[in-house]
Design a protein around this motif. Sequence first.
Motif, PDB file in Angstrom:
ATOM      1  N   ASN A  12     -44.918  41.247 -64.877  1.00  0.00           N
ATOM      2  CA  ASN A  12     -44.464  40.039 -65.579  1.00  0.00           C
ATOM      3  C   ASN A  12     -45.591  39.350 -66.336  1.00  0.00           C
ATOM      4  OD1 ASN A  12     -45.896  39.223 -63.373  1.00  0.00           O
ATOM      5  ND2 ASN A  12     -44.360  37.732 -62.636  1.00  0.00           N
ATOM      6  N   ALA A  13     -46.719  40.040 -66.542  1.00  0.00           N
ATOM      7  CA  ALA A  13     -47.838  39.420 -67.253  1.00  0.00           C
ATOM      8  C   ALA A  13     -47.789  39.775 -68.732  1.00  0.00           C
ATOM      9  CB  ALA A  13     -49.167  39.887 -66.658  1.00  0.00           C
ATOM     10  N   SER A  14     -48.468  38.962 -69.547  1.00  0.00           N
ATOM     11  CA  SER A  14     -48.575  39.259 -70.975  1.00  0.00           C
ATOM     12  C   SER A  14     -49.846  38.632 -71.526  1.00  0.00           C
ATOM     13  CB  SER A  14     -47.350  38.751 -71.741  1.00  0.00           C
ATOM     14  OG  SER A  14     -47.271  37.336 -71.661  1.00  0.00           O
ATOM     15  N   CYS A  15     -50.325  39.147 -72.628  1.00  0.00           N
ATOM     16  CA  CYS A  15     -51.528  38.600 -73.262  1.00  0.00           C
ATOM     17  C   CYS A  15     -51.195  37.375 -74.109  1.00  0.00           C
ATOM     18  CB  CYS A  15     -52.191  39.665 -74.133  1.00  0.00           C
ATOM     19  SG  CYS A  15     -52.673  41.162 -73.242  1.00  0.00           S
ATOM     20  N   THR A  16     -50.009  37.383 -74.691  1.00  0.00           N
ATOM     21  CA  THR A  16     -49.534  36.270 -75.511  1.00  0.00           C
ATOM     22  C   THR A  16     -48.092  35.981 -75.130  1.00  0.00           C
ATOM     23  OG1 THR A  16     -48.796  37.789 -77.244  1.00  0.00           O
ATOM     24  CG2 THR A  16     -51.037  36.897 -77.438  1.00  0.00           C
ATOM     25  N   PRO A  17     -47.597  34.777 -75.407  1.00  0.00           N
ATOM     26  CA  PRO A  17     -46.194  34.483 -75.088  1.00  0.00           C
ATOM     27  C   PRO A  17     -45.249  35.514 -75.703  1.00  0.00           C
ATOM     28  CG  PRO A  17     -47.355  32.480 -75.683  1.00  0.00           C
ATOM     29  CD  PRO A  17     -48.298  33.600 -75.954  1.00  0.00           C
ATOM     30  N   GLY A  18     -44.453  36.139 -74.853  1.00  0.00           N
ATOM     31  CA  GLY A  18     -43.514  37.145 -75.328  1.00  0.00           C
ATOM     32  C   GLY A  18     -44.137  38.492 -75.624  1.00  0.00           C
ATOM     33  N   GLY A  19     -45.418  38.667 -75.275  1.00  0.00           N
ATOM     34  CA  GLY A  19     -46.115  39.899 -75.642  1.00  0.00           C
ATOM     35  C   GLY A  19     -45.810  41.091 -74.781  1.00  0.00           C
TER      36      GLY A  19
END
Length: 301
Positions: A127-134
Amino acid sequence: MKRAMLIRLAVPAVLAASLSSALARAAPPPPVNPGEAQGSLPGVVTLAIQIGANQAVVGLDSTVLPLDIDAELSLAFDGAENLCASTLGLSAALVNPLDPAFRARLPNDALVPLALPLVIQVEPPANASCTPGGGPLAFNDTVRAEIHTHLLPYASDSPLRLYKAPLGGTFRDITDGVAPGSVRTGGRTGGFSEFLIVIDLTAPAAAAVSKYDALGARLTNPAIDPAVRTALAMDLADSRSAFDVGDYPAAMFALDTFVARVRGASSAQIPDRWRAQRDLENIAGDLIGDAASLKFVIGRL
Protein backbone atom coordinates in the motif's frame (compact mmCIF):
# COMPACT_ATOMS: atom_id res chain seq x y z
CA MET A 1 35.99 5.61 17.90
CA LYS A 2 34.07 2.92 16.02
CA ARG A 3 36.88 2.54 13.48
CA ALA A 4 39.41 1.73 16.17
CA MET A 5 37.47 -1.46 16.92
CA LEU A 6 37.76 -2.83 13.36
CA ILE A 7 40.78 -5.11 13.81
CA ARG A 8 39.51 -6.64 17.03
CA LEU A 9 36.08 -7.53 15.63
CA ALA A 10 37.06 -8.50 12.08
CA VAL A 11 39.51 -11.23 13.17
CA PRO A 12 36.82 -13.83 14.09
CA ALA A 13 35.48 -13.71 10.53
CA VAL A 14 38.89 -14.70 9.15
CA LEU A 15 39.21 -17.51 11.65
CA ALA A 16 35.65 -18.71 11.08
CA ALA A 17 36.37 -19.44 7.42
CA SER A 18 38.94 -22.05 8.43
CA LEU A 19 37.07 -23.63 11.34
CA SER A 20 34.75 -26.57 11.02
CA SER A 21 31.07 -26.06 11.66
CA ALA A 22 31.40 -28.25 14.76
CA LEU A 23 33.92 -25.91 16.31
CA ALA A 24 31.83 -22.88 15.44
CA ARG A 25 28.76 -24.38 17.11
CA ALA A 26 30.76 -25.26 20.21
CA ALA A 27 31.57 -21.61 20.94
CA PRO A 28 29.43 -19.90 23.60
CA PRO A 29 26.63 -17.87 22.01
CA PRO A 30 26.57 -14.08 22.34
CA PRO A 31 24.19 -12.76 24.99
CA VAL A 32 20.62 -12.10 23.99
CA ASN A 33 18.36 -9.80 25.94
CA PRO A 34 15.26 -11.47 27.40
CA GLY A 35 12.11 -10.69 25.48
CA GLU A 36 13.85 -10.14 22.13
CA ALA A 37 12.78 -12.00 19.02
CA GLN A 38 14.26 -15.45 18.79
CA GLY A 39 17.71 -15.34 17.20
CA SER A 40 18.09 -11.55 17.34
CA LEU A 41 20.82 -9.59 19.10
CA PRO A 42 20.63 -6.22 20.84
CA GLY A 43 21.59 -3.13 18.88
CA VAL A 44 19.93 -0.70 16.50
CA VAL A 45 20.68 -0.71 12.77
CA THR A 46 20.10 2.62 11.03
CA LEU A 47 19.68 2.94 7.26
CA ALA A 48 20.81 5.66 4.84
CA ILE A 49 18.97 5.19 1.55
CA GLN A 50 19.90 6.73 -1.80
CA ILE A 51 17.70 6.21 -4.85
CA GLY A 52 18.76 6.56 -8.49
CA ALA A 53 17.44 5.38 -11.82
CA ASN A 54 16.66 1.68 -11.33
CA GLN A 55 19.00 1.54 -8.35
CA ALA A 56 18.93 1.86 -4.57
CA VAL A 57 22.00 2.02 -2.34
CA VAL A 58 21.52 1.49 1.39
CA GLY A 59 24.19 2.21 4.01
CA LEU A 60 23.74 0.18 7.21
CA ASP A 61 25.18 1.23 10.56
CA SER A 62 24.80 -0.92 13.66
CA THR A 63 25.37 0.51 17.11
CA VAL A 64 27.38 -2.59 18.10
CA LEU A 65 29.54 -3.04 14.98
CA PRO A 66 32.72 -0.99 14.50
CA LEU A 67 32.39 1.13 11.35
CA ASP A 68 30.42 4.26 10.55
CA ILE A 69 28.95 2.26 7.67
CA ASP A 70 29.20 -1.43 8.55
CA ALA A 71 27.76 -2.68 5.25
CA GLU A 72 26.14 -1.40 2.10
CA LEU A 73 23.33 -3.03 0.15
CA SER A 74 22.86 -2.13 -3.49
CA LEU A 75 19.80 -3.13 -5.51
CA ALA A 76 20.08 -2.76 -9.30
CA PHE A 77 16.84 -3.38 -11.20
CA ASP A 78 16.42 -4.30 -14.87
CA GLY A 79 13.27 -2.20 -14.95
CA ALA A 80 11.75 -0.74 -11.77
CA GLU A 81 8.53 1.20 -11.29
CA ASN A 82 7.68 3.41 -8.29
CA LEU A 83 11.13 2.99 -6.76
CA CYS A 84 11.73 5.12 -3.66
CA ALA A 85 12.62 4.67 0.01
CA SER A 86 9.00 4.31 1.13
CA THR A 87 8.16 1.59 -1.43
CA LEU A 88 11.22 -0.57 -0.71
CA GLY A 89 10.23 -1.54 2.85
CA LEU A 90 13.81 -1.87 4.13
CA SER A 91 14.89 -2.97 7.61
CA ALA A 92 17.86 -4.79 9.16
CA ALA A 93 18.77 -6.56 12.38
CA LEU A 94 21.68 -8.42 13.96
CA VAL A 95 21.15 -12.12 14.58
CA ASN A 96 22.75 -14.62 16.92
CA PRO A 97 24.79 -16.85 14.55
CA LEU A 98 24.59 -19.75 17.00
CA ASP A 99 20.88 -19.61 17.81
CA PRO A 100 19.45 -23.07 16.96
CA ALA A 101 16.24 -21.65 15.47
CA PHE A 102 18.17 -19.36 13.15
CA ARG A 103 20.72 -22.03 12.22
CA ALA A 104 17.84 -24.28 11.19
CA ARG A 105 17.17 -21.83 8.37
CA LEU A 106 20.67 -22.44 6.92
CA PRO A 107 22.27 -25.44 5.19
CA ASN A 108 24.63 -27.49 7.35
CA ASP A 109 27.73 -26.16 5.58
CA ALA A 110 26.79 -22.48 6.00
CA LEU A 111 28.06 -20.31 8.87
CA VAL A 112 27.16 -16.72 9.68
CA PRO A 113 30.33 -14.57 9.92
CA LEU A 114 30.82 -13.45 13.51
CA ALA A 115 31.98 -10.04 12.27
CA LEU A 116 28.77 -9.36 10.29
CA PRO A 117 25.72 -11.26 11.64
CA LEU A 118 23.40 -8.94 9.74
CA VAL A 119 20.10 -9.85 8.07
CA ILE A 120 18.64 -7.27 5.70
CA GLN A 121 14.93 -7.39 4.91
CA VAL A 122 13.44 -5.97 1.72
CA GLU A 123 9.69 -6.25 2.14
CA PRO A 124 7.99 -3.69 -0.12
CA PRO A 125 4.57 -2.78 1.30
CA ALA A 126 1.59 -3.32 -0.98
CA ASN A 127 0.00 0.00 0.00
CA ALA A 128 3.01 2.33 -0.31
CA SER A 129 3.71 4.83 -3.08
CA CYS A 130 6.32 7.44 -3.96
CA THR A 131 3.70 10.03 -4.91
CA PRO A 132 -0.05 10.29 -4.29
CA GLY A 133 -1.68 7.69 -6.50
CA GLY A 134 1.69 6.44 -7.73
CA GLY A 135 1.37 2.83 -6.66
CA PRO A 136 3.70 0.34 -4.94
CA LEU A 137 7.01 -1.05 -6.16
CA ALA A 138 7.12 -3.31 -9.22
CA PHE A 139 9.87 -4.53 -11.54
CA ASN A 140 10.44 -6.73 -14.57
CA ASP A 141 13.06 -9.46 -15.05
CA THR A 142 15.68 -9.30 -12.28
CA VAL A 143 17.06 -7.28 -9.44
CA ARG A 144 20.74 -7.73 -8.55
CA ALA A 145 21.39 -7.51 -4.81
CA GLU A 146 24.94 -6.96 -3.58
CA ILE A 147 26.30 -6.51 -0.06
CA HIS A 148 29.58 -4.64 0.32
CA THR A 149 31.46 -4.54 3.63
CA HIS A 150 34.91 -3.74 5.02
CA LEU A 151 34.29 -6.02 8.01
CA LEU A 152 35.05 -9.18 6.03
CA PRO A 153 38.25 -9.99 4.10
CA TYR A 154 38.45 -10.79 0.40
CA ALA A 155 40.32 -13.74 -1.08
CA SER A 156 40.34 -15.11 -4.62
CA ASP A 157 38.81 -18.37 -3.37
CA SER A 158 36.51 -16.64 -0.89
CA PRO A 159 33.79 -18.82 0.69
CA LEU A 160 31.61 -15.76 1.32
CA ARG A 161 28.22 -16.00 -0.37
CA LEU A 162 25.01 -13.99 -0.61
CA TYR A 163 22.04 -15.96 0.71
CA LYS A 164 18.38 -15.09 0.27
CA ALA A 165 15.25 -16.37 2.02
CA PRO A 166 11.53 -15.72 1.95
CA LEU A 167 10.48 -13.93 5.13
CA GLY A 168 11.25 -16.34 8.00
CA GLY A 169 12.03 -19.17 5.56
CA THR A 170 15.04 -21.21 4.49
CA PHE A 171 18.08 -19.38 3.14
CA ARG A 172 19.68 -20.43 -0.14
CA ASP A 173 22.70 -19.32 -2.14
CA ILE A 174 22.07 -16.85 -5.00
CA THR A 175 25.69 -15.69 -5.46
CA ASP A 176 26.86 -14.87 -8.98
CA GLY A 177 30.03 -13.01 -8.01
CA VAL A 178 32.46 -12.21 -5.19
CA ALA A 179 34.77 -9.23 -5.65
CA PRO A 180 37.27 -7.21 -3.58
CA GLY A 181 36.44 -4.02 -1.86
CA SER A 182 37.03 -5.33 1.02
CA VAL A 183 34.42 -7.83 -0.13
CA ARG A 184 31.39 -7.56 -2.36
CA THR A 185 29.10 -10.53 -2.87
CA GLY A 186 25.91 -10.46 -4.88
CA GLY A 187 23.43 -12.26 -7.07
CA ARG A 188 20.33 -11.83 -9.23
CA THR A 189 16.82 -12.79 -8.24
CA GLY A 190 13.22 -12.40 -9.28
CA GLY A 191 12.03 -11.16 -5.88
CA PHE A 192 12.86 -10.48 -2.26
CA SER A 193 12.97 -10.59 0.94
CA GLU A 194 15.82 -11.44 3.42
CA PHE A 195 19.51 -11.22 2.54
CA LEU A 196 22.55 -12.38 4.49
CA ILE A 197 26.27 -12.96 3.89
CA VAL A 198 27.39 -16.42 4.96
CA ILE A 199 30.56 -18.51 4.92
CA ASP A 200 29.63 -21.43 2.65
CA LEU A 201 31.90 -24.47 3.02
CA THR A 202 30.10 -26.58 0.40
CA ALA A 203 32.39 -28.08 -2.23
CA PRO A 204 31.80 -26.36 -5.61
CA ALA A 205 30.97 -29.62 -7.41
CA ALA A 206 28.35 -30.54 -4.81
CA ALA A 207 26.93 -27.02 -4.93
CA ALA A 208 26.66 -27.23 -8.72
CA VAL A 209 24.74 -30.52 -8.58
CA SER A 210 22.29 -29.02 -6.10
CA LYS A 211 21.83 -25.93 -8.29
CA TYR A 212 21.24 -28.04 -11.41
CA ASP A 213 18.50 -29.91 -9.54
CA ALA A 214 16.90 -26.70 -8.28
CA LEU A 215 16.96 -25.11 -11.73
CA GLY A 216 15.40 -28.21 -13.25
CA ALA A 217 12.66 -28.13 -10.65
CA ARG A 218 11.86 -24.51 -11.58
CA LEU A 219 11.32 -25.55 -15.17
CA THR A 220 8.39 -27.74 -14.16
CA ASN A 221 6.31 -24.63 -13.40
CA PRO A 222 3.14 -24.95 -15.53
CA ALA A 223 3.11 -21.20 -16.20
CA ILE A 224 6.05 -21.64 -18.60
CA ASP A 225 5.02 -22.12 -22.23
CA PRO A 226 5.48 -25.83 -23.10
CA ALA A 227 7.59 -25.20 -26.21
CA VAL A 228 9.85 -22.79 -24.35
CA ARG A 229 10.10 -25.20 -21.43
CA THR A 230 11.23 -27.99 -23.77
CA ALA A 231 13.93 -25.78 -25.30
CA LEU A 232 15.15 -24.63 -21.89
CA ALA A 233 15.23 -28.20 -20.61
CA MET A 234 17.45 -29.13 -23.57
CA ASP A 235 19.81 -26.22 -22.82
CA LEU A 236 20.00 -27.30 -19.19
CA ALA A 237 20.57 -30.94 -20.18
CA ASP A 238 23.40 -29.88 -22.51
CA SER A 239 25.00 -27.96 -19.65
CA ARG A 240 24.59 -30.84 -17.21
CA SER A 241 26.06 -33.36 -19.67
CA ALA A 242 29.11 -31.15 -20.20
CA PHE A 243 29.47 -30.66 -16.45
CA ASP A 244 29.29 -34.40 -15.81
CA VAL A 245 32.29 -35.05 -18.08
CA GLY A 246 34.29 -32.11 -16.72
CA ASP A 247 33.89 -29.82 -19.75
CA TYR A 248 33.16 -26.73 -17.65
CA PRO A 249 33.51 -24.12 -20.43
CA ALA A 250 30.87 -25.97 -22.47
CA ALA A 251 28.65 -26.25 -19.38
CA MET A 252 28.84 -22.49 -18.85
CA PHE A 253 28.24 -21.76 -22.54
CA ALA A 254 25.05 -23.81 -22.47
CA LEU A 255 23.92 -21.82 -19.42
CA ASP A 256 24.51 -18.60 -21.36
CA THR A 257 22.24 -20.00 -24.08
CA PHE A 258 19.67 -20.88 -21.40
CA VAL A 259 19.70 -17.30 -20.03
CA ALA A 260 19.49 -15.76 -23.50
CA ARG A 261 16.46 -17.92 -24.24
CA VAL A 262 14.74 -16.84 -21.02
CA ARG A 263 15.45 -13.17 -21.74
CA GLY A 264 14.18 -13.59 -25.31
CA ALA A 265 10.87 -15.10 -24.25
CA SER A 266 7.78 -12.95 -23.98
CA SER A 267 6.03 -12.34 -20.67
CA ALA A 268 3.22 -14.59 -21.93
CA GLN A 269 5.72 -17.43 -22.43
CA ILE A 270 7.54 -16.92 -19.11
CA PRO A 271 6.03 -14.59 -16.47
CA ASP A 272 8.66 -11.95 -15.75
CA ARG A 273 7.09 -9.41 -13.39
CA TRP A 274 7.19 -8.91 -9.62
CA ARG A 275 5.07 -6.44 -7.67
CA ALA A 276 4.45 -5.63 -4.05
CA GLN A 277 0.93 -7.06 -4.12
CA ARG A 278 2.62 -10.54 -4.30
CA ASP A 279 0.04 -11.69 -6.84
CA LEU A 280 2.56 -12.46 -9.60
CA GLU A 281 5.41 -14.96 -9.77
CA ASN A 282 8.53 -13.66 -11.49
CA ILE A 283 9.62 -16.98 -12.98
CA ALA A 284 11.95 -15.47 -15.57
CA GLY A 285 13.84 -13.46 -12.96
CA ASP A 286 14.42 -16.51 -10.78
CA LEU A 287 15.51 -18.65 -13.74
CA ILE A 288 18.05 -16.03 -14.78
CA GLY A 289 19.35 -15.61 -11.24
CA ASP A 290 19.63 -19.35 -10.58
CA ALA A 291 21.46 -19.94 -13.87
CA ALA A 292 23.91 -17.12 -13.10
CA SER A 293 24.60 -18.57 -9.65
CA LEU A 294 25.15 -22.04 -11.14
CA LYS A 295 27.58 -20.60 -13.70
CA PHE A 296 29.50 -18.87 -10.91
CA VAL A 297 29.93 -22.15 -9.03
CA ILE A 298 31.05 -24.05 -12.14
CA GLY A 299 33.58 -21.31 -12.82
CA ARG A 300 35.26 -22.11 -9.51
CA LEU A 301 35.99 -25.72 -10.48
